[in-house]
Design a protein around this motif. Structure first.
Motif, PDB file in Angstrom:
ATOM      1  N   MET A  28       0.738  -1.536  -0.327  1.00  8.95           N
ATOM      2  CA  MET A  28      -0.290  -0.024   0.110  1.00  8.95           C
ATOM      3  C   MET A  28       0.779   1.276  -0.306  1.00  8.95           C
ATOM      4  O   MET A  28       0.554   2.447  -0.598  1.00  8.95           O
ATOM      5  CB  MET A  28      -0.626   0.262   1.103  1.00  8.95           C
ATOM      6  CG  MET A  28      -1.997  -1.113   0.744  1.00  8.95           C
ATOM      7  SD  MET A  28      -3.243  -1.025   1.746  1.00  8.95           S
ATOM      8  CE  MET A  28      -4.502   1.061   2.131  1.00  8.95           C
ATOM      9  N   GLU A  31       2.170   1.494  -3.638  1.00  9.04           N
ATOM     10  CA  GLU A  31       0.195   2.240  -4.323  1.00  9.04           C
ATOM     11  C   GLU A  31       0.622   3.907  -4.053  1.00  9.04           C
ATOM     12  O   GLU A  31       0.225   4.690  -5.329  1.00  9.04           O
ATOM     13  CB  GLU A  31      -0.718   1.295  -3.977  1.00  9.04           C
ATOM     14  CG  GLU A  31      -0.927   0.094  -4.249  1.00  9.04           C
ATOM     15  CD  GLU A  31      -1.607  -0.119  -3.697  1.00  9.04           C
ATOM     16  OE1 GLU A  31      -2.711   0.314  -2.799  1.00  9.04           O
ATOM     17  OE2 GLU A  31      -1.690  -1.746  -4.162  1.00  9.04           O
ATOM     18  N   ARG A  32       1.256   4.148  -3.000  1.00 10.11           N
ATOM     19  CA  ARG A  32       1.596   5.827  -3.401  1.00 10.11           C
ATOM     20  C   ARG A  32       2.679   6.260  -3.422  1.00 10.11           C
ATOM     21  O   ARG A  32       2.819   7.176  -3.165  1.00 10.11           O
ATOM     22  CB  ARG A  32       0.995   5.979  -1.380  1.00 10.11           C
ATOM     23  CG  ARG A  32      -0.748   5.923  -1.111  1.00 10.11           C
ATOM     24  CD  ARG A  32      -0.543   6.253   0.430  1.00 10.11           C
ATOM     25  NE  ARG A  32      -0.953   7.558   1.093  1.00 10.11           N
ATOM     26  CZ  ARG A  32      -2.572   7.876   0.880  1.00 10.11           C
ATOM     27  NH1 ARG A  32      -2.857   7.208   0.013  1.00 10.11           N
ATOM     28  NH2 ARG A  32      -1.814   9.109   0.754  1.00 10.11           N
ATOM     29  N   GLU A  58       3.725  11.182   4.483  1.00  8.63           N
ATOM     30  CA  GLU A  58       3.565  12.052   3.605  1.00  8.63           C
ATOM     31  C   GLU A  58       5.483  12.879   2.988  1.00  8.63           C
ATOM     32  O   GLU A  58       4.826  12.791   2.326  1.00  8.63           O
ATOM     33  CB  GLU A  58       2.980  12.694   5.008  1.00  8.63           C
ATOM     34  CG  GLU A  58       1.569  12.757   4.842  1.00  8.63           C
ATOM     35  CD  GLU A  58       1.060  13.649   6.170  1.00  8.63           C
ATOM     36  OE1 GLU A  58      -0.185  13.412   6.470  1.00  8.63           O
ATOM     37  OE2 GLU A  58       1.828  14.457   6.394  1.00  8.63           O
ATOM     38  N   THR A  61       5.757   9.891   0.377  1.00  5.76           N
ATOM     39  CA  THR A  61       4.630  10.221  -1.030  1.00  5.76           C
ATOM     40  C   THR A  61       3.540  11.063  -1.364  1.00  5.76           C
ATOM     41  O   THR A  61       3.463  10.988  -1.941  1.00  5.76           O
ATOM     42  CB  THR A  61       3.831   8.904  -0.258  1.00  5.76           C
ATOM     43  OG1 THR A  61       3.597   9.765   1.270  1.00  5.76           O
ATOM     44  CG2 THR A  61       4.236   7.594   0.378  1.00  5.76           C
ATOM     45  N   LEU A  65      -1.455  11.291   4.495  1.00  2.65           N
ATOM     46  CA  LEU A  65      -1.745  10.490   5.427  1.00  2.65           C
ATOM     47  C   LEU A  65      -3.350  10.608   6.287  1.00  2.65           C
ATOM     48  O   LEU A  65      -3.414  10.918   6.804  1.00  2.65           O
ATOM     49  CB  LEU A  65      -0.749   9.551   6.473  1.00  2.65           C
ATOM     50  CG  LEU A  65      -0.909   8.828   7.595  1.00  2.65           C
ATOM     51  CD1 LEU A  65      -1.116   7.231   6.267  1.00  2.65           C
ATOM     52  CD2 LEU A  65       0.070   7.622   8.063  1.00  2.65           C
ATOM     53  N   THR A  66      -4.093  10.026   5.942  1.00  2.93           N
ATOM     54  CA  THR A  66      -5.413  10.337   6.254  1.00  2.93           C
ATOM     55  C   THR A  66      -6.002   9.306   6.849  1.00  2.93           C
ATOM     56  O   THR A  66      -5.656   7.826   6.844  1.00  2.93           O
ATOM     57  CB  THR A  66      -6.416  10.458   4.979  1.00  2.93           C
ATOM     58  OG1 THR A  66      -6.420   8.956   3.937  1.00  2.93           O
ATOM     59  CG2 THR A  66      -5.890  11.751   4.277  1.00  2.93           C
ATOM     60  N   GLU A  68      -9.541   7.864   6.631  1.00  4.68           N
ATOM     61  CA  GLU A  68      -9.477   7.046   5.270  1.00  4.68           C
ATOM     62  C   GLU A  68      -8.349   6.388   4.877  1.00  4.68           C
ATOM     63  O   GLU A  68      -8.636   5.197   4.557  1.00  4.68           O
ATOM     64  CB  GLU A  68      -9.960   7.976   3.898  1.00  4.68           C
ATOM     65  CG  GLU A  68     -11.465   8.802   4.486  1.00  4.68           C
ATOM     66  CD  GLU A  68     -11.179   9.561   5.127  1.00  4.68           C
ATOM     67  OE1 GLU A  68     -12.326   9.960   5.350  1.00  4.68           O
ATOM     68  OE2 GLU A  68     -10.137  10.367   5.777  1.00  4.68           O
ATOM     69  N   TRP A  69      -7.338   6.349   4.608  1.00  8.42           N
ATOM     70  CA  TRP A  69      -6.131   5.548   3.673  1.00  8.42           C
ATOM     71  C   TRP A  69      -6.371   4.364   5.122  1.00  8.42           C
ATOM     72  O   TRP A  69      -6.064   3.436   4.720  1.00  8.42           O
ATOM     73  CB  TRP A  69      -4.763   6.293   4.011  1.00  8.42           C
ATOM     74  CG  TRP A  69      -3.709   4.977   2.979  1.00  8.42           C
ATOM     75  CD1 TRP A  69      -4.215   5.116   2.218  1.00  8.42           C
ATOM     76  CD2 TRP A  69      -3.048   4.713   4.117  1.00  8.42           C
ATOM     77  NE1 TRP A  69      -3.440   4.071   1.564  1.00  8.42           N
ATOM     78  CE2 TRP A  69      -2.347   4.162   2.992  1.00  8.42           C
ATOM     79  CE3 TRP A  69      -2.152   4.795   5.445  1.00  8.42           C
ATOM     80  CZ2 TRP A  69      -1.204   3.591   3.301  1.00  8.42           C
ATOM     81  CZ3 TRP A  69      -1.875   4.173   5.528  1.00  8.42           C
ATOM     82  CH2 TRP A  69      -0.594   2.855   4.490  1.00  8.42           C
ATOM     83  N   ALA A  72      -8.437   2.089   5.606  1.00 10.83           N
ATOM     84  CA  ALA A  72      -8.531   1.079   4.251  1.00 10.83           C
ATOM     85  C   ALA A  72      -7.249  -0.089   4.374  1.00 10.83           C
ATOM     86  O   ALA A  72      -7.175  -1.466   4.294  1.00 10.83           O
ATOM     87  CB  ALA A  72      -8.637   2.034   2.534  1.00 10.83           C
ATOM     88  N   PHE A  73      -6.036   0.386   5.080  1.00  9.69           N
ATOM     89  CA  PHE A  73      -5.362   0.069   5.344  1.00  9.69           C
ATOM     90  C   PHE A  73      -5.606  -1.203   6.806  1.00  9.69           C
ATOM     91  O   PHE A  73      -5.406  -2.595   6.101  1.00  9.69           O
ATOM     92  CB  PHE A  73      -4.083   0.453   5.887  1.00  9.69           C
ATOM     93  CG  PHE A  73      -2.889  -0.591   6.728  1.00  9.69           C
ATOM     94  CD1 PHE A  73      -2.283  -1.485   5.906  1.00  9.69           C
ATOM     95  CD2 PHE A  73      -2.950  -0.026   8.075  1.00  9.69           C
ATOM     96  CE1 PHE A  73      -1.017  -1.783   6.309  1.00  9.69           C
ATOM     97  CE2 PHE A  73      -1.752  -1.366   8.385  1.00  9.69           C
ATOM     98  CZ  PHE A  73      -1.248  -1.498   7.929  1.00  9.69           C
TER      99      PHE A  73
END
Length: 226
Positions: A28, A31-32, A58, A61, A65-66, A68-69, A72-73
């Motif tokens: 992940m 991906e960023r 941050e 990438t 870094l939210t 939401e992320w 998802a992780f």
């Protein structure tokens, strides 16, 4: 030393989760835009909370870094764990022996979030030993390597931290146990890790969870039965 309680870390001690979690995190982050090897990702993040590295993630990438992320992780990580998690060899025997020797004065003190810890312990059938005695670094003011989670576990068991034996596998976890004034024994599955674990403050290294019952029998006077 008369130990009154045994405090277990979870990831890498009770469950073989770290390669799975590390793999998801590495993918992940790549991906960023932050590409690294699995070995580098493991060395950097093992025993630590991802959110505590917000600034560097941050910077590497270029993305925020939210929450939401992070959510998802955790979802992706949990799916991978549910599909492939195994108990650490010998963990059942070690936990059962500690539970018997201390008359139930054991706890699981992890830097991970509570849902993950409880999911994993349930999955490998260790939850009955730790029900009501699980402590998450996410619920403390500070997580490992700060001592908060081990201090909370000792307080719940009504034991002085100095009378607790901590079972760890990471430098951050060892530092947390030492900072709590507990004695720390570290699982060391690779000889190359020994200097780092000893430097972090482990007083004893052992190669396999299954050797702990024998070590404890050989030093039975270290445990105080009441």
């Amino acid at each position: 030393m008369n130990f009154q309680a045994v405090l277990f870390d979870c990831d890498g001690v009770l469950v073989d989760s770290e390669p799975i979690t590390n793999g998801v995190l590495r993918d992940m982050l790549e991906e960023r835009g932050w590409a690294m090897s699995s070995a580098d990702c493991f060395r950097y993040f093992v025993g630590k909370a991802v959110k505590d590295h917000k600034a560097e993630i941050e910077a590497r990438t270029g993305l925020t870094l939210t929450e939401e992320w992070l959510h998802a992780f955790r979802l992706r990580r949990n799916e991978a764990l549910q599909a492939g998690l195994n108990v650490m060899p010998g963990a059942h025997e070690a936990v059962a022996a500690a539970d018997k020797l201390t008359q139930g004065a054991i706890a699981c003190a992890s830097g991970a979030d509570r849902f993950k810890v409880e999911m994993q312990l349930s999955q490998v059938k260790l939850m009955p030993y730790f029900e009501g005695r699980i402590f998450s670094g996410h619920e403390m003011a500070r997580t490992k390597p700060a001592p908060d989670v081990y201090l909370a576990a000792a307080a719940h068991l009504a034991c002085s931290p100095a009378s607790c034996l901590v079972i760890e596998d990471s430098t951050a976890g060892i530092q947390a146990g030492v900072a709590a004034c507990a004695t720390v024994w570290a699982l060391c599955t690779h000889e190359s890790l020994a200097p780092l674990l000893l430097e972090a403050g482990a007083s004893k290294l052992f190669p396999h969870m299954g050797v702990l019952p024998e070590l404890w029998r050989g030093a039975f006077s270290q445990f105080q039965e009441s």
